[in-house]
Design an enzyme around this catalytic site. Sequence first.
Site, PDB file in Angstrom:
ATOM      1  N   ASP A  89      -1.727   9.308 -11.334  1.00 35.37           N
ATOM      2  CA  ASP A  89      -1.698   8.188 -12.288  1.00 35.37           C
ATOM      3  C   ASP A  89      -0.275   7.884 -12.742  1.00 35.37           C
ATOM      4  O   ASP A  89       0.103   6.712 -12.893  1.00 35.37           O
ATOM      5  CB  ASP A  89      -2.568   8.518 -13.499  1.00 35.37           C
ATOM      6  CG  ASP A  89      -4.050   8.546 -13.154  1.00 35.37           C
ATOM      7  OD1 ASP A  89      -4.411   8.017 -12.090  1.00 35.37           O
ATOM      8  OD2 ASP A  89      -4.844   9.077 -13.965  1.00 35.37           O
TER       9      ASP A  89
ATOM     10  N   HIS B  87      -4.804  14.413 -10.066  1.00 36.83           N
ATOM     11  CA  HIS B  87      -4.955  12.982 -10.332  1.00 36.83           C
ATOM     12  C   HIS B  87      -4.072  12.489 -11.472  1.00 36.83           C
ATOM     13  O   HIS B  87      -3.680  11.316 -11.486  1.00 36.83           O
ATOM     14  CB  HIS B  87      -6.431  12.676 -10.636  1.00 36.83           C
ATOM     15  CG  HIS B  87      -7.312  12.789  -9.423  1.00 36.83           C
ATOM     16  ND1 HIS B  87      -7.360  11.824  -8.446  1.00 36.83           N
ATOM     17  CD2 HIS B  87      -8.163  13.777  -9.024  1.00 36.83           C
ATOM     18  CE1 HIS B  87      -8.210  12.181  -7.498  1.00 36.83           C
ATOM     19  NE2 HIS B  87      -8.719  13.379  -7.828  1.00 36.83           N
TER      20      HIS B  87
ATOM     21  N   ASP C  28       0.862  -1.182   0.000  1.00 37.32           N
ATOM     22  CA  ASP C  28       0.000   0.000   0.000  1.00 37.32           C
ATOM     23  C   ASP C  28       0.898   1.232   0.000  1.00 37.32           C
ATOM     24  O   ASP C  28       1.910   1.295   0.736  1.00 37.32           O
ATOM     25  CB  ASP C  28      -0.907  -0.004   1.227  1.00 37.32           C
ATOM     26  CG  ASP C  28      -1.938   1.108   1.158  1.00 37.32           C
ATOM     27  OD1 ASP C  28      -2.874   1.005   0.351  1.00 37.32           O
ATOM     28  OD2 ASP C  28      -1.782   2.092   1.916  1.00 37.32           O
TER      29      ASP C  28
ATOM     30  N   ASN D 270      -2.132  13.256  -4.831  1.00 40.49           N
ATOM     31  CA  ASN D 270      -3.299  13.645  -5.618  1.00 40.49           C
ATOM     32  C   ASN D 270      -3.773  15.047  -5.253  1.00 40.49           C
ATOM     33  O   ASN D 270      -4.174  15.836  -6.118  1.00 40.49           O
ATOM     34  CB  ASN D 270      -4.434  12.639  -5.394  1.00 40.49           C
ATOM     35  CG  ASN D 270      -4.237  11.369  -6.214  1.00 40.49           C
ATOM     36  OD1 ASN D 270      -3.557  11.378  -7.225  1.00 40.49           O
ATOM     37  ND2 ASN D 270      -4.823  10.264  -5.745  1.00 40.49           N
TER      38      ASN D 270
ATOM     39  N   ASP E  47      -4.020   2.764  -4.533  1.00 39.84           N
ATOM     40  CA  ASP E  47      -2.583   2.521  -4.375  1.00 39.84           C
ATOM     41  C   ASP E  47      -2.318   1.180  -3.702  1.00 39.84           C
ATOM     42  O   ASP E  47      -1.285   1.001  -3.058  1.00 39.84           O
ATOM     43  CB  ASP E  47      -1.932   3.651  -3.580  1.00 39.84           C
ATOM     44  CG  ASP E  47      -2.570   3.823  -2.203  1.00 39.84           C
ATOM     45  OD1 ASP E  47      -3.633   3.216  -1.972  1.00 39.84           O
ATOM     46  OD2 ASP E  47      -1.994   4.547  -1.362  1.00 39.84           O
TER      47      ASP E  47
END
Length: 406
Positions: free
Chosen positions: A302, A298, A285, A293, A328
């Site tokens: 990405d 965003h 994680d 973000n 994630d």
Amino acid sequence: MAKRNIRRPTFRSTLIRISAISVVTTLIIAWLFISATSLLSLRQYAEKNLQLLASTVSHSVEAAVVFRDAHAARDTLAQLGRQGQFASAVVTDSDGEELARWAWPEERTQHIDPLGEMVSHWLFPRPVEQPIEHNGQRIGTLTLTGEDSTVTRFVYRSLAVLTLCLLLAALVALLITRRLHRGLVSALQTITGVVHEIRATRQFSRRVPPSAISELHAFGEDFNSLLNEMEKWQRREQQERDSLLQRALRDPLTGLANRAAFTSALDSVLSDAERKLRTALLFMDGDGFKSINDRFGHAAGDEVLQSIASRLSECAGSRQLACRFGGDEFAMILEGLNDEDEVQATIAAIHLRMEEPVVLSSGVALAVRLSIGYAVACQAATAEALMEAADRSMYSEKEKRRPRVA
């Protein structure tokens, strides 16, 4: 309604039947024509021969008629008749009175079969009358009836030889026809073989070979063109199917295996007792991914996820399976392990790879860290239990990394 099983003839048997009917019909017509022509010629020959014989016999009995010696005349007729040159003879004088007669005994004539009698009547429909002359004057008449038994035997032998010859010709014609049909039948069998194989296997890569027969060659070319179109359609359909399967089992953002692919792979491992003993599961994680973000958008998030996926793929290599669950969250199935030290080595390699900053397209460099937990497959009874153990291990690792407030 049930379909009736109709037995249909093959193309080869149909060709043989057509050829046989054609050959037999032709030979029957030829037999009849040759027989009729031969009998007509034979009739003309028999009539001419009987006339010549009558002229010869009239000279032989001329002296007996002149002296009206009936005994000598009968002896002459009997001597010539026993040679099989005629069936009966009658000598009359100039006044029409019978002088001498000779004919075969009745026992001989009774053995003539109906067909022989018919042939005899047809060849010799009426007796031949020949005048008997002496010094230019007519002194009597000779009446001869043709001999039928000899002619009948000749006719029988001729017809038998003709029939045998025509039967041999028919056999040779059928053999030659069958050999000539072989190329046509072979070409059609090749085409039907290709069709049946395509129907059975759905493989459109087969092609009909060229044929020496123009029509079949054209048909094969057209059929091959159709197969080309079918093969292109099949290839496009396979590509679309593979693409759909790829999208169904791959994460669209990172290209890693998605949750469905991960679940299928994990179930396959756990169903094999030997593989299960040497398998471990990593749960990963991202640390602080939400702040990326929030600060950079965003799109930047990405890019970070794609970079993490690329590095995990490098660490997984061809033996292990790296997956993305969403957000994630990542996972990795490690197979072929000998001990837990190899798990720790893999985790260390991932941390080392993640120490390199991620450079965004905007030029901003970001530090990325992952919290990694693991569980050994042999210590869990089910896939859910294994995932829960790895998840707890990951959150335990994340708690250790979280800064504490005094």
